[in-house]
Design a protein around this motif. Structure first.
Motif, PDB file in Angstrom:
ATOM      1  N   LYS A 135      44.471  39.461  46.292  1.00  0.00           N
ATOM      2  CA  LYS A 135      45.366  38.227  46.203  1.00  0.00           C
ATOM      3  C   LYS A 135      44.773  37.024  46.578  1.00  0.00           C
ATOM      4  O   LYS A 135      45.342  35.802  46.234  1.00  0.00           O
ATOM      5  CB  LYS A 135      46.816  38.538  46.970  1.00  0.00           C
ATOM      6  CG  LYS A 135      46.785  38.483  48.275  1.00  0.00           C
ATOM      7  CD  LYS A 135      48.097  38.776  48.970  1.00  0.00           C
ATOM      8  CE  LYS A 135      48.259  39.014  50.185  1.00  0.00           C
ATOM      9  NZ  LYS A 135      47.367  38.337  51.281  1.00  0.00           N
ATOM     10  N   ASP A 136      43.751  36.834  47.473  1.00  0.00           N
ATOM     11  CA  ASP A 136      43.222  35.364  48.062  1.00  0.00           C
ATOM     12  C   ASP A 136      41.886  34.960  47.408  1.00  0.00           C
ATOM     13  O   ASP A 136      41.440  33.845  47.676  1.00  0.00           O
ATOM     14  CB  ASP A 136      42.590  35.672  49.426  1.00  0.00           C
ATOM     15  CG  ASP A 136      44.134  36.023  50.426  1.00  0.00           C
ATOM     16  OD1 ASP A 136      45.077  35.528  50.188  1.00  0.00           O
ATOM     17  OD2 ASP A 136      43.857  36.494  51.352  1.00  0.00           O
ATOM     18  N   ILE A 137      41.609  35.604  46.119  1.00  0.00           N
ATOM     19  CA  ILE A 137      40.720  35.100  45.255  1.00  0.00           C
ATOM     20  C   ILE A 137      41.277  34.319  44.351  1.00  0.00           C
ATOM     21  O   ILE A 137      42.209  34.682  43.612  1.00  0.00           O
ATOM     22  CB  ILE A 137      39.998  36.414  44.628  1.00  0.00           C
ATOM     23  CG1 ILE A 137      39.282  37.084  45.853  1.00  0.00           C
ATOM     24  CG2 ILE A 137      38.870  35.689  43.687  1.00  0.00           C
ATOM     25  CD1 ILE A 137      38.408  38.277  45.263  1.00  0.00           C
ATOM     26  N   PRO A 138      41.022  32.962  44.375  1.00  0.00           N
ATOM     27  CA  PRO A 138      41.762  31.845  43.537  1.00  0.00           C
ATOM     28  C   PRO A 138      41.881  32.233  41.996  1.00  0.00           C
ATOM     29  O   PRO A 138      42.883  32.005  41.366  1.00  0.00           O
ATOM     30  CB  PRO A 138      41.025  30.618  43.798  1.00  0.00           C
ATOM     31  CG  PRO A 138      40.175  30.769  45.123  1.00  0.00           C
ATOM     32  CD  PRO A 138      39.948  32.246  45.214  1.00  0.00           C
ATOM     33  N   GLU A 139      40.748  32.683  41.580  1.00  0.00           N
ATOM     34  CA  GLU A 139      40.557  33.012  40.089  1.00  0.00           C
ATOM     35  C   GLU A 139      41.634  34.272  39.685  1.00  0.00           C
ATOM     36  O   GLU A 139      41.838  34.275  38.386  1.00  0.00           O
ATOM     37  CB  GLU A 139      39.382  33.399  39.876  1.00  0.00           C
ATOM     38  CG  GLU A 139      38.282  32.290  39.622  1.00  0.00           C
ATOM     39  CD  GLU A 139      37.626  32.112  41.350  1.00  0.00           C
ATOM     40  OE1 GLU A 139      36.828  31.173  41.293  1.00  0.00           O
ATOM     41  OE2 GLU A 139      37.985  32.715  42.089  1.00  0.00           O
ATOM     42  N   VAL A 140      41.849  35.275  40.649  1.00  0.00           N
ATOM     43  CA  VAL A 140      42.661  36.236  40.035  1.00  0.00           C
ATOM     44  C   VAL A 140      44.156  35.741  40.342  1.00  0.00           C
ATOM     45  O   VAL A 140      44.637  35.510  41.730  1.00  0.00           O
ATOM     46  CB  VAL A 140      42.317  37.397  41.218  1.00  0.00           C
ATOM     47  CG1 VAL A 140      43.442  38.877  40.644  1.00  0.00           C
ATOM     48  CG2 VAL A 140      40.716  37.963  40.985  1.00  0.00           C
ATOM     49  N   LYS A 141      45.004  35.793  39.467  1.00  0.00           N
ATOM     50  CA  LYS A 141      46.368  35.481  39.422  1.00  0.00           C
ATOM     51  C   LYS A 141      47.282  36.575  39.552  1.00  0.00           C
ATOM     52  O   LYS A 141      48.369  36.550  40.285  1.00  0.00           O
ATOM     53  CB  LYS A 141      46.920  34.683  38.142  1.00  0.00           C
ATOM     54  CG  LYS A 141      46.001  33.606  37.748  1.00  0.00           C
ATOM     55  CD  LYS A 141      45.942  32.591  38.842  1.00  0.00           C
ATOM     56  CE  LYS A 141      45.042  31.152  38.547  1.00  0.00           C
ATOM     57  NZ  LYS A 141      44.347  30.602  39.555  1.00  0.00           N
ATOM     58  N   ASP A 142      46.934  37.785  38.996  1.00  0.00           N
ATOM     59  CA  ASP A 142      47.376  39.039  39.300  1.00  0.00           C
ATOM     60  C   ASP A 142      46.641  40.199  39.053  1.00  0.00           C
ATOM     61  O   ASP A 142      45.583  40.041  38.349  1.00  0.00           O
ATOM     62  CB  ASP A 142      48.797  39.144  38.216  1.00  0.00           C
ATOM     63  CG  ASP A 142      49.618  39.969  38.351  1.00  0.00           C
ATOM     64  OD1 ASP A 142      49.649  40.594  39.636  1.00  0.00           O
ATOM     65  OD2 ASP A 142      50.493  40.461  37.589  1.00  0.00           O
ATOM     66  N   ASP A 167      29.554  35.208  39.954  1.00  0.00           N
ATOM     67  CA  ASP A 167      29.919  34.879  41.359  1.00  0.00           C
ATOM     68  C   ASP A 167      31.670  35.125  41.810  1.00  0.00           C
ATOM     69  O   ASP A 167      31.860  35.912  42.790  1.00  0.00           O
ATOM     70  CB  ASP A 167      30.315  33.302  41.523  1.00  0.00           C
ATOM     71  CG  ASP A 167      28.664  32.519  41.795  1.00  0.00           C
ATOM     72  OD1 ASP A 167      27.848  33.436  42.106  1.00  0.00           O
ATOM     73  OD2 ASP A 167      28.488  31.519  41.699  1.00  0.00           O
ATOM     74  N   VAL A 168      32.304  35.207  40.565  1.00  0.00           N
ATOM     75  CA  VAL A 168      33.710  35.748  40.854  1.00  0.00           C
ATOM     76  C   VAL A 168      33.671  37.316  40.641  1.00  0.00           C
ATOM     77  O   VAL A 168      34.436  37.893  41.615  1.00  0.00           O
ATOM     78  CB  VAL A 168      34.568  35.529  39.408  1.00  0.00           C
ATOM     79  CG1 VAL A 168      35.702  36.282  39.332  1.00  0.00           C
ATOM     80  CG2 VAL A 168      34.640  33.992  39.535  1.00  0.00           C
ATOM     81  N   LYS A 169      33.051  37.902  40.102  1.00  0.00           N
ATOM     82  CA  LYS A 169      32.543  39.476  40.257  1.00  0.00           C
ATOM     83  C   LYS A 169      32.035  39.856  41.649  1.00  0.00           C
ATOM     84  O   LYS A 169      32.696  40.657  42.029  1.00  0.00           O
ATOM     85  CB  LYS A 169      31.810  39.816  39.136  1.00  0.00           C
ATOM     86  CG  LYS A 169      31.698  41.449  39.154  1.00  0.00           C
ATOM     87  CD  LYS A 169      30.872  41.904  38.024  1.00  0.00           C
ATOM     88  CE  LYS A 169      30.889  43.501  37.884  1.00  0.00           C
ATOM     89  NZ  LYS A 169      30.136  44.104  36.823  1.00  0.00           N
ATOM     90  N   ASP A 170      31.218  39.028  42.323  1.00  0.00           N
ATOM     91  CA  ASP A 170      30.801  39.575  43.423  1.00  0.00           C
ATOM     92  C   ASP A 170      31.811  39.118  44.585  1.00  0.00           C
ATOM     93  O   ASP A 170      31.889  40.143  45.322  1.00  0.00           O
ATOM     94  CB  ASP A 170      29.539  38.483  43.990  1.00  0.00           C
ATOM     95  CG  ASP A 170      28.304  38.897  43.022  1.00  0.00           C
ATOM     96  OD1 ASP A 170      28.165  39.915  42.303  1.00  0.00           O
ATOM     97  OD2 ASP A 170      27.561  38.079  42.881  1.00  0.00           O
ATOM     98  N   SER A 171      32.839  38.263  44.369  1.00  0.00           N
ATOM     99  CA  SER A 171      34.060  37.987  45.251  1.00  0.00           C
ATOM    100  C   SER A 171      35.015  39.173  45.281  1.00  0.00           C
ATOM    101  O   SER A 171      35.281  39.653  46.270  1.00  0.00           O
ATOM    102  CB  SER A 171      34.476  36.759  44.906  1.00  0.00           C
ATOM    103  OG  SER A 171      33.793  35.567  45.123  1.00  0.00           O
ATOM    104  N   ILE A 172      35.043  39.553  43.750  1.00  0.00           N
ATOM    105  CA  ILE A 172      36.034  40.605  43.916  1.00  0.00           C
ATOM    106  C   ILE A 172      35.560  41.991  44.459  1.00  0.00           C
ATOM    107  O   ILE A 172      36.227  42.706  45.330  1.00  0.00           O
ATOM    108  CB  ILE A 172      36.219  40.807  42.327  1.00  0.00           C
ATOM    109  CG1 ILE A 172      37.188  39.790  41.484  1.00  0.00           C
ATOM    110  CG2 ILE A 172      37.017  42.367  42.038  1.00  0.00           C
ATOM    111  CD1 ILE A 172      37.386  39.661  40.261  1.00  0.00           C
TER     112      ILE A 172
END
Length: 102
Positions: free
Chosen positions: A68-75, A4-9
Motif C-alpha cells: 500500500k505504500d508503493i505510490p504506483e500501486v493503487k490497489d 524499478d517498480v517491480k524491484d520495489s514491489i
C-alpha cells in the motif's frame, strides 16, 4: 511495469512472512507473477506451501498491506493459484540454507 517498480514491489513482498515457516514469501518462491494495469491495479499471482493453509487470509492481507505504500500501486488483487504446484525447488538458495534444506 518498469524494473524499478517491480524491484520495489518484490522488496515490499520480502517483508511478508509465511507464519508457519518463518521465511518471506519471495525467498520461499511463493510469488509466481506480477501484472500491473495502467490504472495502477496490481495483480499478484502466488501460491502457498500447502493447499489447506489456515493462514491464507492473513498472508493475503499482509501482501496488500506491504504494497500500500508503493505510490504506483493503487490497489492490489491477490490470486492464490495451485498450478504449478509449489515445491522446495522454487526456494532461493538463501531460503534453503536458512531452513537447512539441501
Amino acid at each position: 511495469m518498469d524494473q524499478d517498480v517491480k524491484d520495489s514491489i518484490m522488496g515490499a513482498l520480502e517483508l511478508v512472512e509465511d507464519p508457519e515457516i518463518g521465511m518471506d514469501i519471495v525467498n520461499l518462491g511463493l510469488v509466481y507473477d506480477l501484472k500491473m494495469e495502467e490504472d495502477g491495479i496490481l495483480t499478484v499471482d502466488m501460491t502457498l506451501t500447502s493447499m489447506g493453509c489456515p493462514l491464507a487470509g492473513v498472508i493475503v492481507d499482509q501482501v496488500k498491506a506491504a504494497l500500500k505504500d508503493i505510490p504506483e500501486v493503487k490497489d492490489t488483487i491477490v490470486n492464490i493459484v495451485w498450478n504449478p504446484p509449489w515445491t522446495k525447488d522454487r526456494m532461493s538458495r538463501y531460503a534453503k540454507i536458512a531452513l537447512g534444506i539441501k
